[in-house]
Design a protein around this motif. Structure first.
Motif, short mmCIF file in Angstrom:
data_model
loop_
_atom_site.label_atom_id
_atom_site.label_comp_id
_atom_site.label_asym_id
_atom_site.label_seq_id
_atom_site.Cartn_x
_atom_site.Cartn_y
_atom_site.Cartn_z
N UNK A 180 -3.88 7.74 2.73
CA UNK A 180 -3.21 6.44 2.74
C UNK A 180 -3.26 5.83 4.14
N UNK A 181 -2.93 6.62 5.15
CA UNK A 181 -2.92 6.13 6.52
C UNK A 181 -4.33 5.72 6.98
N UNK A 182 -5.34 6.51 6.60
CA UNK A 182 -6.72 6.17 6.94
C UNK A 182 -7.14 4.88 6.24
N UNK B 69 -13.53 0.46 2.35
CA UNK B 69 -12.32 1.24 2.67
C UNK B 69 -11.78 1.96 1.43
N UNK B 70 -11.72 1.22 0.32
CA UNK B 70 -11.20 1.80 -0.92
C UNK B 70 -12.12 2.91 -1.42
N UNK B 71 -13.43 2.69 -1.35
CA UNK B 71 -14.39 3.71 -1.79
C UNK B 71 -14.24 4.98 -0.97
N UNK B 72 -14.06 4.83 0.33
CA UNK B 72 -13.89 6.01 1.18
C UNK B 72 -12.61 6.76 0.79
N UNK B 73 -11.52 6.04 0.53
CA UNK B 73 -10.27 6.69 0.14
C UNK B 73 -10.43 7.39 -1.21
N UNK B 74 -11.03 6.70 -2.18
CA UNK B 74 -11.21 7.29 -3.52
C UNK B 74 -12.12 8.52 -3.46
N UNK C 127 0.85 -1.20 0.00
CA UNK C 127 0.00 0.00 0.00
C UNK C 127 0.88 1.24 0.00
N UNK C 128 1.89 1.25 0.85
CA UNK C 128 2.79 2.41 0.92
C UNK C 128 3.50 2.61 -0.42
N UNK D 4 0.69 16.10 1.40
CA UNK D 4 0.58 15.46 2.72
C UNK D 4 -0.85 14.98 2.98
N UNK D 5 -1.84 15.58 2.32
CA UNK D 5 -3.22 15.11 2.49
C UNK D 5 -3.41 13.73 1.87
#
Length: 106
Positions: free
Chosen positions: A46-48, A69-74, A28-29, A40-41
């Motif tokens: 990424x961390x979330x 999780x992926x939907x929230x990040x996207x 992921x990293x 930085x956002x």
């Protein structure tokens, strides 16, 4: 008097601590580090995302939780305008493939 075999087992710290395999966290990293956009956002997203998939590690429907999780990040990356559409699509595909690997290897 109760003997040791009759004592209820105490939960270990690892049972209560969600985690993902170390190779998956590194992946992921690496995926996020390969993005051409630096902000930085994005690191916070990424961390979330990592926290979210770590928490999903104990659920019965792992695929659905990973999708959430992926939907929230996207959604965060798109709403905040942090990545162009083509980068969002690529990131989404790469994370989906990684999630499939995580599920297959648990």
């Amino acid at each position: 008097m109760t003997g040791p075999a009759e004592q209820p087992a105490l939960p270990s710290a690892t049972e209560d601590t969600p985690e993902i395999p170390g190779w998956a966290e590194k992946s992921v990293r690496d995926i996020f580090a390969a993005l051409p956009t630096r902000d930085t956002r994005i690191d916070a997203v990424r961390d979330a995302y990592l926290d979210c998939i770590a928490g999903a590690g104990r659920t019965e429907d792992l695929d659905m939780e990973h999708d959430r999780c992926r939907l929230r990040a996207m959604t965060t990356l798109d709403t905040d305008g942090l990545l162009p559409v083509d980068q969002l699509k690529d990131l989404d595909q790469r994370l989906a493939a990684l999630e499939a690997d995580i599920t297959a290897n648990l």
